[in-house]
Write a protein that holds these residues in place. Structure first.
Motif, short mmCIF file in Angstrom:
data_model
loop_
_atom_site.label_atom_id
_atom_site.label_comp_id
_atom_site.label_asym_id
_atom_site.label_seq_id
_atom_site.Cartn_x
_atom_site.Cartn_y
_atom_site.Cartn_z
N ASN A 1 -19.07 -0.04 -8.47
CA ASN A 1 -18.58 -0.12 -7.10
C ASN A 1 -17.74 -1.38 -6.88
O ASN A 1 -16.71 -1.35 -6.19
CB ASN A 1 -19.76 -0.11 -6.12
N GLN A 2 -18.17 -2.49 -7.50
CA GLN A 2 -17.38 -3.72 -7.39
C GLN A 2 -16.02 -3.55 -8.06
O GLN A 2 -15.00 -4.00 -7.52
CB GLN A 2 -18.15 -4.88 -8.03
N GLN A 3 -16.00 -2.91 -9.23
CA GLN A 3 -14.72 -2.67 -9.90
C GLN A 3 -13.82 -1.76 -9.08
O GLN A 3 -12.61 -1.97 -9.00
CB GLN A 3 -14.97 -2.06 -11.28
N VAL A 4 -14.44 -0.75 -8.45
CA VAL A 4 -13.65 0.15 -7.61
C VAL A 4 -13.04 -0.62 -6.44
O VAL A 4 -11.86 -0.43 -6.09
CB VAL A 4 -14.54 1.31 -7.10
N ARG A 5 -13.81 -1.52 -5.82
CA ARG A 5 -13.28 -2.31 -4.72
C ARG A 5 -12.15 -3.22 -5.19
O ARG A 5 -11.13 -3.38 -4.50
CB ARG A 5 -14.40 -3.14 -4.08
N LYS A 6 -12.32 -3.83 -6.39
CA LYS A 6 -11.25 -4.67 -6.91
C LYS A 6 -9.99 -3.86 -7.17
O LYS A 6 -8.88 -4.29 -6.85
CB LYS A 6 -11.71 -5.35 -8.21
N LEU A 7 -10.17 -2.66 -7.76
CA LEU A 7 -9.00 -1.82 -8.02
C LEU A 7 -8.34 -1.38 -6.73
O LEU A 7 -7.10 -1.28 -6.66
CB LEU A 7 -9.44 -0.59 -8.84
N GLN A 8 -9.14 -1.12 -5.69
CA GLN A 8 -8.55 -0.76 -4.41
C GLN A 8 -7.74 -1.91 -3.83
O GLN A 8 -6.64 -1.71 -3.30
CB GLN A 8 -9.66 -0.35 -3.44
N LEU A 9 -8.28 -3.15 -3.95
CA LEU A 9 -7.53 -4.32 -3.47
C LEU A 9 -6.24 -4.50 -4.25
O LEU A 9 -5.18 -4.79 -3.67
CB LEU A 9 -8.40 -5.56 -3.57
N LEU A 10 -6.32 -4.34 -5.59
CA LEU A 10 -5.11 -4.46 -6.41
C LEU A 10 -4.09 -3.37 -6.03
O LEU A 10 -2.88 -3.63 -5.99
CB LEU A 10 -5.47 -4.34 -7.89
N HIS A 11 -4.59 -2.18 -5.76
CA HIS A 11 -3.69 -1.10 -5.37
C HIS A 11 -2.99 -1.44 -4.06
O HIS A 11 -1.78 -1.23 -3.91
CB HIS A 11 -4.50 0.20 -5.22
N VAL A 12 -3.76 -1.99 -3.12
CA VAL A 12 -3.15 -2.37 -1.84
C VAL A 12 -2.09 -3.45 -2.05
O VAL A 12 -0.99 -3.40 -1.48
CB VAL A 12 -4.24 -2.86 -0.86
N LYS A 13 -2.41 -4.46 -2.92
CA LYS A 13 -1.43 -5.51 -3.20
C LYS A 13 -0.17 -4.95 -3.85
O LYS A 13 0.95 -5.32 -3.50
CB LYS A 13 -2.06 -6.58 -4.10
N HIS A 14 -0.37 -4.04 -4.83
CA HIS A 14 0.79 -3.45 -5.51
C HIS A 14 1.63 -2.63 -4.53
O HIS A 14 2.87 -2.67 -4.59
CB HIS A 14 0.33 -2.58 -6.67
N VAL A 15 0.96 -1.91 -3.65
CA VAL A 15 1.71 -1.13 -2.66
C VAL A 15 2.51 -2.07 -1.75
O VAL A 15 3.68 -1.80 -1.43
CB VAL A 15 0.74 -0.26 -1.84
N HIS A 16 1.89 -3.19 -1.36
CA HIS A 16 2.59 -4.16 -0.50
C HIS A 16 3.79 -4.76 -1.22
O HIS A 16 4.89 -4.87 -0.65
CB HIS A 16 1.61 -5.26 -0.08
N LYS A 17 3.58 -5.17 -2.50
CA LYS A 17 4.68 -5.73 -3.26
C LYS A 17 5.79 -4.71 -3.46
O LYS A 17 6.98 -5.03 -3.38
CB LYS A 17 4.18 -6.24 -4.62
N THR A 18 5.40 -3.46 -3.74
CA THR A 18 6.40 -2.41 -3.92
C THR A 18 7.20 -2.20 -2.65
O THR A 18 8.43 -2.02 -2.69
CB THR A 18 5.70 -1.10 -4.32
N SER A 19 6.50 -2.26 -1.51
CA SER A 19 7.20 -2.11 -0.23
C SER A 19 8.19 -3.26 -0.02
O SER A 19 9.34 -3.04 0.41
CB SER A 19 6.18 -2.06 0.90
N ILE A 20 7.75 -4.49 -0.33
CA ILE A 20 8.65 -5.64 -0.17
C ILE A 20 9.87 -5.52 -1.09
O ILE A 20 11.01 -5.75 -0.67
CB ILE A 20 7.88 -6.95 -0.45
N LEU A 21 9.62 -5.14 -2.36
CA LEU A 21 10.73 -4.99 -3.30
C LEU A 21 11.67 -3.88 -2.87
O LEU A 21 12.90 -4.00 -3.00
CB LEU A 21 10.18 -4.71 -4.70
#
Length: 329
Positions: free
Chosen positions: A89-109
């Motif tokens: 569950n902790q790994q899933v939460r970390k992956l979700q946070l990373l996914h959110v960050k990547h989506v944000h960076k992708t949006s900025i780019l």
């Protein structure tokens, strides 16, 4: 008569009592044997039942022990599974946070790319000749075109702009240049006749044909479209480096063109030593060009080029209006 009847009754009672006493005093052998056999069989059954009960109790104890052990093993496995589930569950939460960050960076780019495309479209549609007004004759700057005489024993002196204080404002830089220009005009001058054929003039002129996006520090500015290269000038459009073919005093001029809200510091380099610097940008209204000129003495084989020495993140060196020129006096 009554007496006889009483006597008879008493006799019967006496006989019954006698028979009963006789039965107790002299029991029947057969009845006694049957009773003994029955007693023996009951004892054996009691022993067998007791033994069976002991076996059942032992088997029950053994089964209870095995079941208790199995329950403990299952409890341990359940704890292990709980810890593993917590970790997953902790790994899933970390992956979700990373996914959110990547989506944000992708949006900025994506927004950055769209902004760059939009600016490029606007830049292609701009008519430079209409945007840059032609100054009148009175507005043109006046330069001292005379040449300072050199004695036969004089050695060339290099003018070097170190650029140590690159945060100096343009106003201060212009005031310093004005003071130098005033001092140079007060010196006695005379013209030197330097007439030579075109074939003897070492000169080159190149422009930047491709935009350099967000260059790093010390990144060379490679002006990759050569307009002319005469007198044995050795300028490479692959490296952006000019190699001196003959010793003498050379003059170099370069310009950098950037977008609004961006700035880039560049410097002219001779054999990896800076000999001049320029700032382009810091304009919030429109595109800006920064240029500079430097003179130096070169020996055969010396190399001169332009490189980036500082810039704002995301700044680009725009093509077509960025140029590099050099010639020997």
């Amino acid at each position: 008569m009554t007496t006889n009847m009483a006597n008879a009754l008493n006799g019967k009672i006496f006989m019954r009592i006698f028979c009963t006493l006789a039965l107790f005093m002299f029991p029947d052998r057969t009845v006694q044997a049957d009773s003994t056999a029955k007693t023996t069989t009951a004892d054996d059954q009691l022993v067998m039942l007791t033994k069976r009960m002991s076996e059942l109790e032992l088997s029950y104890s053994r089964d209870v022990g095995e079941l208790t052990k199995r329950v403990q093993e299952l409890s341990d496995l359940r704890e292990i599974d709980k810890r593993e589930m917590t970790r997953l569950n902790q790994q899933v939460r970390k992956l979700q946070l990373l996914h959110v960050k990547h989506v944000h960076k992708t949006s900025i780019l994506t927004q950055r790319i769209e902004e760059i495309d939009r600016r490029c479209d606007e830049y292609e549609q701009v008519d430079i000749s209409k945007q840059i007004p032609t100054p009148s004759e009175n507005e043109l700057p006046r330069y001292n075109t005379s040449v300072i005489p050199l004695s036969s024993n004089a050695k060339p002196r290099e003018t070097m702009i170190t650029g140590n204080d690159r945060s100096t404002s343009r106003k201060n830089l212009r005031s310093k240049f004005s003071e130098r220009s005033g001092r140079s005009q007060s010196r006695p001058t005379r013209l030197i006749n330097r007439v030579s054929s075109v074939e003897d003039n070492v000169a080159f002129h190149a422009i930047l044909a491709n935009t350099i996006s967000d260059p790093s520090t010390n990144h060379p500015v490679i002006y990759n479209q050569l307009m002319f290269n005469t007198g044995g000038a050795n300028y490479s459009t692959n490296t952006g480096v000019f190699r001196c073919p003959s010793a003498g005093i050379y003059v170099f001029s370069w310009s950098i063109f950037v977008r609004k809200n961006q700035y880039i510091y560049t410097e002219l380099v001779r054999n990896n030593d800076g000999i001049g610097s320029s700032l382009a940008g810091e304009d919030t209204i429109s595109y800006t060009a920064g240029s500079a000129t430097a003179a130096t003495h070169l020996e055969v084989g010396d190399e001169v080029w332009v490189r980036v020495c500082g810039h704002e993140s995301g700044s680009d060196v725009l093509a077509n209006l960025s140029m590099f020129t050099g010639f020997r006096l």
